[in-house]
Enzyme design. Structure first.
Site, short mmCIF file in Angstrom:
data_model
loop_
_atom_site.label_atom_id
_atom_site.label_comp_id
_atom_site.label_asym_id
_atom_site.label_seq_id
_atom_site.Cartn_x
_atom_site.Cartn_y
_atom_site.Cartn_z
N THR A 105 0.86 -1.19 0.00
CA THR A 105 0.00 0.00 0.00
C THR A 105 0.89 1.23 0.00
O THR A 105 1.82 1.33 0.80
CB THR A 105 -0.92 -0.01 1.24
OG1 THR A 105 -1.79 -1.14 1.16
CG2 THR A 105 -1.77 1.25 1.31
N ILE A 141 4.71 -1.20 3.03
CA ILE A 141 4.41 0.21 2.75
C ILE A 141 5.28 0.68 1.59
O ILE A 141 6.51 0.57 1.65
CB ILE A 141 4.66 1.07 4.01
CG1 ILE A 141 3.65 0.73 5.11
CG2 ILE A 141 4.60 2.56 3.65
CD1 ILE A 141 2.21 1.08 4.80
N LYS A 142 4.63 1.18 0.54
CA LYS A 142 5.37 1.65 -0.64
C LYS A 142 5.75 3.11 -0.48
O LYS A 142 4.91 3.95 -0.15
CB LYS A 142 4.52 1.49 -1.90
CG LYS A 142 4.48 0.07 -2.42
CD LYS A 142 3.58 -0.05 -3.63
CE LYS A 142 4.29 0.28 -4.92
NZ LYS A 142 3.44 -0.01 -6.09
N LEU A 143 7.01 3.39 -0.73
CA LEU A 143 7.54 4.75 -0.65
C LEU A 143 8.33 5.05 -1.92
O LEU A 143 9.01 4.17 -2.46
CB LEU A 143 8.49 4.87 0.55
CG LEU A 143 7.92 4.56 1.94
CD1 LEU A 143 9.05 4.35 2.94
CD2 LEU A 143 7.02 5.70 2.41
#
Length: 337
Positions: A105, A141-143
């Site tokens: 996400t 977690i996508k960054l």
């Protein structure tokens, strides 16, 4: 007797062959598209969620997110932000019902140059998943792989036990910095690198082995394996199945439903191309990057600079479109009461 080997059923499809040496991930927000392909994990991004949120079949999720934003109250901006975070988590939670592994996400791309804001937003997303009864072990977690994003990933992994997937990765400098930060996974892009070379050079077509996106991921994979980095390499952004086959053996590959469908119908023989053993023979030398060295090395790669900027702008634009859509739904309905 079952008959001679020659008369056996034709070779299993390319997707099943690929799964024997690479973890297959579905790249979609449309969780109804996942069942057929049985991926281990799934990835989403703002563009995919925007597309899915406009489909009639997902309007209940949109309504639930809007209701959540309203319930928390605050200013219009706060309500919309909370509704968007909730929407991303609702899609993620539904996807997790379809897969055994993890869902990725994404944090709002507009925060790509603000480390502390990315950390705060990531922790908020994990909190929302916790409220939904989903442990952080099932979330990546996508960054964005800016310097600030990579440092946010390092902090989230080290201090909060939150696993990160570094996206919009186009340069070797980005890959090295991510490895040194100790993040769980990187998503080096393939197709967008090819797109840039087709648009900006005289060469308009490439043999698969010469595809600049394939070569980029191959180099990153070999570097990680040669020097013992634990970070997972997940090739992303594919334009055709040839690119996927050329990276068979990569740790993970995240693939759109359309290309998963093509692999399902393809019965040609697939063999691993990448391997940790072969990586040991590569002539890559280890490099270390502080912030200054990272910025210089990344800046030397014109393609990566342009595609990182472009990728952030595109995801940010889709976040704005999603906000606009929710604002119209939330506040036009309110005004009509």
């Amino acid at each position: 007797m079952s008959g001679s080997p020659v008369k056996r059923q034709r070779m299993e499809n390319a997707l099943d062959q690929l799964k024997q040496f690479t973890t297959v991930v579905a790249d979609t927000g449309d969780f109804h598209a996942i069942d057929e392909y049985k991926p281990q994990d799934a990835t989403t991004n703002p563009s995919l969620i925007l597309a899915a949120a406009q489909m009639p079949t997902y309007q209940e999720l949109v309504e639930e997110a809007i209701a959540y934003g309203r319930k928390l109250g605050g200013s219009q901006e706060e309500q919309i932000t909370n509704a968007i975070d909730k929407l991303f988590v609702l899609f993620g939670a539904e996807i997790l019902k379809k897969i055994p592994g993890r869902v990725s996400t994404e944090v709002d791309a507009r925060l790509s140059f603000d480390k502390d804001a990315m950390v705060a937003r990531a922790r908020r997303l994990i909190e929302l998943y916790k409220e939904a009864g989903i442990s952080k072990e099932r979330i990546l977690i996508k960054l964005s792989s800016t310097w600030e994003g990579i440092q946010a990933g390092k902090e989230l992994e080290e201090h909060h036990g939150i696993r990160c997937n570094m996206t919009l990765l186009f340069s070797f400098a980005q890959a090295v910095a991510c490895a040194e930060a100790g993040v769980t996974l990187i998503s080096p892009f393939v197709g967008r690198i090819l797109d840039w070379h087709v648009a900006n050079t005289d060469k308009k077509s490439y043999e698969t082995q010469e595809d600049p996106g394939v070569k980029s991921v191959t180099k990153i994979y070999n570097y990680y394996k040669k020097f013992g980095y634990k970070t997972i390499v997940m090739g992303a952004s594919f334009r055709n199945t040839g690119e996927i086959k050329a990276l068979a053996g990569c740790d993970f590959l995240t693939i759109s439903p359309q290309l998963l469908g093509e692999l399902l119908k393809d019965h040609s023989k697939l063999t691993p191309v990448l391997s940790a053993k072969a990586a040991q023979a590569s002539d890559l030398e280890k490099i270390q990057l502080d912030e200054k060295a990272f910025r210089w090395l990344h800046n030397e790669d014109r393609m990566a600079v342009e595609k990182l900027s472009d990728g952030i702008r595109r995801f940010a634009a889709d976040a704005v479109k999603l906000e606009r859509m929710l604002r119209e739904r939330m506040f036009s309905a309110e005004n009509g009461k």
